[in-house]
Scaffold this motif. Structure first.
Motif: not given
Ligand code: ZN
Length: 233
Positions: A131-135, A152-153, A156-158, A160
């Motif tokens: 999984r990756s964070c788009s932010q 969640l990242c 930054d809690q974005t 995933l």
């Protein structure tokens, strides 16, 4: 230092080990895509052509790919060694590389081929869990490197996301294609060069230690062989 070749299916940890090799030995990491982009950016007409062909989805012939790799390997920064990753891809390219090494490396400068193995199920799980964070772009794995809060990242809690090509069906297809492609190369280099087989399921540090030890032993052997022949090491 001698050339190092990394073989292994995606998810075996080639990228991680390549970064560590770069830090330890200060030699360039040449992955095929980067290599072609770099050659194109530096104005090599062949590089420009190959990059355009690749972008258009045209098949680039083995001969052309090899010609481009040769240009890159003859550059100054490769004189102290380099790490090849993603090349060769076909048996014809491997045979070419063997010939290139034979004509360009000093006597006893046997290249080292590192084959990172991972069991199919393990690999499937690893890729499936990615999984990756788009932010911020940080990469997680639901199985091996989960975020503190599910989905969640940490930074930054974005929420995933999973990449499209990390979909189960795509992963299965990609893995069998890679295996079909990689195994003949492994057999070829097993006969031709020093081949180290390392299990990529071991802890990352342990894998690095084994790789470093093999490279450094090989370096000592090459040096003593060159000395025995009265050649500069
Ligand atoms: Zn993030």
């Amino acid at each position: 230092m001698v050339p190092i070749l990394l073989l292994g299916v995606p998810g075996a940890g080639k990228g991680t080990q390549a970064k560590r090799l770069v830090l330890r030995y200060n030699i360039p990491h040449l992955s095929t895509g980067d290599m072609f982009r770099e050659m194109a950016n530096s104005g090599s007409p062949l590089g420009v052509q190959v990059l355009a062909d690749m972008r258009a989805g045209n098949l680039v012939s083995d001969a052309t790919v090899c010609e481009l790799v040769a240009l890159r390997l003859q550059r100054e920064d490769c004189r102290q060694g380099y790490i090849l990753d993603g090349f060769p891809r076909t048996l014809a390219q491997a045979q070419w590389l063997q010939g290139f090494w034979a004509s360009s490396l000093p006597l006893g400068g046997n290249p080292i081929v590192i084959y990172l193995t991972v069991g199919y199920n393990d690999l499937y799980r690893r890729l499936l869990g990615r999984r990756s964070c788009s932010q911020c772009g940080r990469i997680y794995n639901e199985f091996t490197q989960p975020p503190r809060q599910a989905g969640l990242c940490d930074l930054d809690q974005t929420p995933l996301v999973q990449r499209k090509d990390d979909d189960p069906a795509v992963i299965r297809e990609r893995l069998s294609a890679y295996e079909e492609q990689t195994l003949p190369l492994v057999e070829f280099f097993r006969k031709q060069a020093r081949l180290l087989e390392v299990s990529g399921t071991e802890p990352v540090d342990r894998v690095s230690e084994k790789i470093f030890a093999t490279i450094e032993n090989a370096g000592r052997e090459n040096a003593s062989r060159a000395n025995a022949k009265g050649e500069p090491a």
